[in-house]
Design a protein around this motif. Structure first.
Motif, PDB file in Angstrom:
ATOM      1  N   SER A 137     -22.143 -18.748  20.420  1.00 39.51           N
ATOM      2  CA  SER A 137     -21.712 -17.931  21.186  1.00 39.51           C
ATOM      3  C   SER A 137     -20.829 -18.090  22.515  1.00 39.51           C
ATOM      4  O   SER A 137     -19.999 -17.231  22.847  1.00 39.51           O
ATOM      5  N   SER A 138     -20.556 -19.390  22.871  1.00 36.66           N
ATOM      6  CA  SER A 138     -19.822 -20.125  23.445  1.00 36.66           C
ATOM      7  C   SER A 138     -18.473 -19.877  23.363  1.00 36.66           C
ATOM      8  O   SER A 138     -17.377 -19.878  24.163  1.00 36.66           O
ATOM      9  N   TYR A 143     -17.104 -17.264  22.503  1.00 34.66           N
ATOM     10  CA  TYR A 143     -16.647 -16.039  23.399  1.00 34.66           C
ATOM     11  C   TYR A 143     -16.391 -15.940  24.855  1.00 34.66           C
ATOM     12  O   TYR A 143     -16.408 -15.111  25.289  1.00 34.66           O
ATOM     13  N   LEU A 144     -17.097 -17.007  25.322  1.00 36.54           N
ATOM     14  CA  LEU A 144     -17.248 -17.121  26.834  1.00 36.54           C
ATOM     15  C   LEU A 144     -15.828 -16.727  27.548  1.00 36.54           C
ATOM     16  O   LEU A 144     -15.937 -16.205  28.415  1.00 36.54           O
ATOM     17  N   ILE A 199     -20.084 -12.743  22.099  1.00 35.83           N
ATOM     18  CA  ILE A 199     -20.829 -13.504  23.026  1.00 35.83           C
ATOM     19  C   ILE A 199     -22.545 -13.311  22.870  1.00 35.83           C
ATOM     20  O   ILE A 199     -23.214 -14.242  22.644  1.00 35.83           O
TER      21      ILE A 199
END
Length: 439
Positions: free
Chosen positions: A69-70, A72-73, A384
Motif C-alpha cells: 500500500s505504501s 500509493y502514499l 492505498i
C-alpha cells in the motif's frame, strides 16, 4: 532531448477538417504504450516477489500489505502536483523526467535491501509513477482529434495490461532463477532505455485547444476556449460518475497486483510457477478489453450514439458484470474459479480508457491535464486501501478461503455501486453544452 514540436506556419494546413495524423503521432503513441508497459511491470514486481520477500524478512500478511500500500502514499499527491504543472510544462518533458525518476527508485533495494528500503523504494516509485497515466493520455490526445482518439487512448491503457502479461512470466523467471532483486534491476534498466529512445522520438502534439480537430471547425475558431472554473469541472454528474466507477476498477487492479499470486497459491493450491502462468490469462483478457471496448464505443458514436450511452452506460455495465463475477469467485474452484477470476479482474480495465475519453469530451485542453491528473489521484487512493485492507481481512479470517471471500466481497460492492452510479449520472454531451464547449 530533441525539442518538442510547436505549431507554427508550417502547420497551417492542419485545420479542423484535416487534423495532424502523421507517422510521428503513431510513433509517439507507440512510445507512450511502451512506457505504460514498464509502468505496470513496476507495479507488479512486488506482488510477484511477495513469497521470497515475506520469507526473507519474516513479514506477516498485514506487514506485507502495508508495504504494498505504501506505493500509493505519494501516488495521488504527485499526480495532482504534476497535473497542474502540465498546464505550463510540455508533457514531453514531464514523461521523460518521470521515467528517469522511477528507474532510480530501485536503488534503495539494490544498495541495502531491508524493510525500510522496501518502503522507501515503493513510496518513491509511487510518487514517480502517479502522474504517468493521465500525462500519457494527455500527450497522445494532443496528436488525435476527438473522433479519432478511441484507438490510441485504448492502446495507451492497453499498455498496462500488456505490461502485466509480459512482465509476469519474465519477472517470475528472474525471481526464480536469479533472486527477487534481479527483477528490480531489469525494470530500472528498461526505464532508462525508454528514456534514451524518447529523447529522439518524443514530440509535443499540435492540438492544443478543445476545438482543434473537431469536424467542421475552422482552425482559427478552434483556438478559442471558454473559461470554465475548476468547481464546475469537478462538481458535475459526469465527473462524479467516472470517479465512482474508477474507484471500483482501481480497487480491483490494486487487489490483483498485490494479492492474486497469493490467492492462487494459498487458496487454490497452485505452485508459484503455475500461478505465474495463470496470472497471464486475466492480463491478456484485460488487454483485449482495453482495446475492444473503447474501439467499439468510438464506432458506436460515429454511427450516432451519444457518449452517455457508448461510454457512460457501457463503462458502468462492464463494472457491474465484473462485480457479479467477483461475488461468485470465492464459491468456485478449478477451471470455473480461473474463469471468474479472469473476468472479475480483466473486465474492469475497460473503465480507464472510457473515463479518459469522457474527460476529453468535457474538458478544455488548457485544464485537461490538471483535471485528469486530479481524477486519477482520487481514483488511485483505492490503491492505498486495497492491499492493506485485504491483508487485515486475511489476518483476521480463520482461513485463506474465508479471508479472500471477504476481500472479494468488498471489491465487488465497490464495482457494483460505482457501475450503477456511472450508468445513471454520466452525460458528457450535457456537460460540454453547459461549459460552452459545444452548442
Amino acid at each position: 532531448m530533441a525539442a518538442p514540436h510547436v505549431v507554427g506556419p508550417a502547420d497551417a494546413h492542419d485545420t479542423g477538417t484535416n487534423p495532424p495524423r502523421t507517422a510521428r503521432a503513431w510513433a509517439v503513441t507507440a512510445m507512450v504504450v511502451a512506457l505504460m508497459v514498464i509502468n505496470f511491470a513496476d507495479k507488479a514486481v512486488l506482488g510477484l516477489a511477495a513469497a521470497p520477500i515475506r520469507k526473507e524478512f519474516g513479514l506477516s500478511a498485514s506487514e506485507y500489505g502495508a508495504i504494498a500500500s505504501s506505493f500509493y502514499l505519494l501516488f495521488s499527491l504527485s499526480a495532482v502536483v504534476v497535473g497542474f504543472l502540465s498546464n505550463r510544462v510540455r508533457t514531453t518533458w514531464i514523461l521523460a523526467g518521470l521515467a528517469v525518476l522511477w528507474s532510480l527508485t530501485a536503488l534503495p533495494v539494490l544498495l541495502a535491501a531491508s524493510v525500510p528500503a522496501l518502503y522507501a523504494s515503493r513510496i518513491a516509485l509511487g510518487a514517480a509513477e502517479g502522474p504517468t497515466a493521465p500525462m500519457a493520455v494527455h500527450a497522445v490526445h494532443k496528436w488525435f482529434p476527438e473522433h479519432a482518439r478511441s484507438v490510441p487512448t485504448a492502446l495507451v491503457n492497453m499498455g498496462g495490461a500488456v505490461g502485466l502479461a509480459v512482465a509476469t512470466p519474465t519477472l517470475v523467471y528472474f525471481i526464480t532463477h536469479h533472486g527477487w532483486r534481479s527483477a528490480f534491476v531489469v525494470l530500472a534498466a528498461a526505464g532508462l532505455v525508454w528514456f534514451a529512445a524518447w529523447a529522439f522520438i518524443g514530440r509535443e502534439g499540435p492540438l492544443d485547444t478543445y476545438g482543434a480537430g473537431l469536424r467542421g471547425t475552422a482552425h482559427g475558431e478552434a483556438r478559442a476556449e471558454p473559461h470554465v472554473s475548476y468547481r464546475r469541472l469537478f462538481l458535475n454528474g459526469t465527473w462524479l460518475g467516472t470517479l465512482a466507477v474508477g474507484i471500483g476498477a482501481y480497487w480491483a487492479l490494486a487487489l490483483s497486483v498485490a494479492w492474486l499470486p497469493t490467492y492462487l497459491e494459498g487458496a487454490l493450491g497452485y505452485s508459484a510457477a503455475e500461478a505465474g502462468n495463470l496470472l497471464i490469462v486475466p492480463h491478456v483478457v484485460s488487454a483485449a478489453v482495453l482495446l475492444a471496448v473503447p474501439w467499439l464505443s468510438g464506432r458506436w458514436m460515429r454511427r450516432g450514439a451519444s457518449g452517455r450511452l457508448a461510454r457512460g452506460v457501457a463503462g458502468g455495465a462492464v463494472a457491474i458484470a465484473a462485480g457479479l463475477c467477483m461475488l461468485a469467485l470465492p464459491h468456485a474452484d478449478g477451471g470455473l474459479a480461473v474463469l471468474l477470476m479472469t473476468l472479475a479482474f480483466g473486465l474492469p480495465s475497460a473503465v480507464f480508457p472510457l473515463n479518459f475519453l469522457l474527460g476529453a469530451q468535457v474538458l478544455p485542453v488548457r485544464r485537461r491535464g490538471s483535471v485528469l491528473a486530479t481524477s486519477t489521484a482520487l481514483v488511485t487512493l483505492a490503491g492505498i486501501a486495497a492491499p492493506a485492507v485485504t491483508g487485515l481481512i486475511l489476518d483476521a479470517a480463520g482461513s485463506p478461503d474465508a479471508g479472500f471471500q471477504g476481500a472479494f466481497g468488498v471489491c465487488a460492492a465497490l464495482l457494483l455501486a460505482g457501475g450503477a452510479l456511472a450508468a445513471l449520472t454520466v452525460d458528457p454531451e450535457r456537460e460540454a453544452r453547459r461549459f460552452g464547449l459545444t452548442s
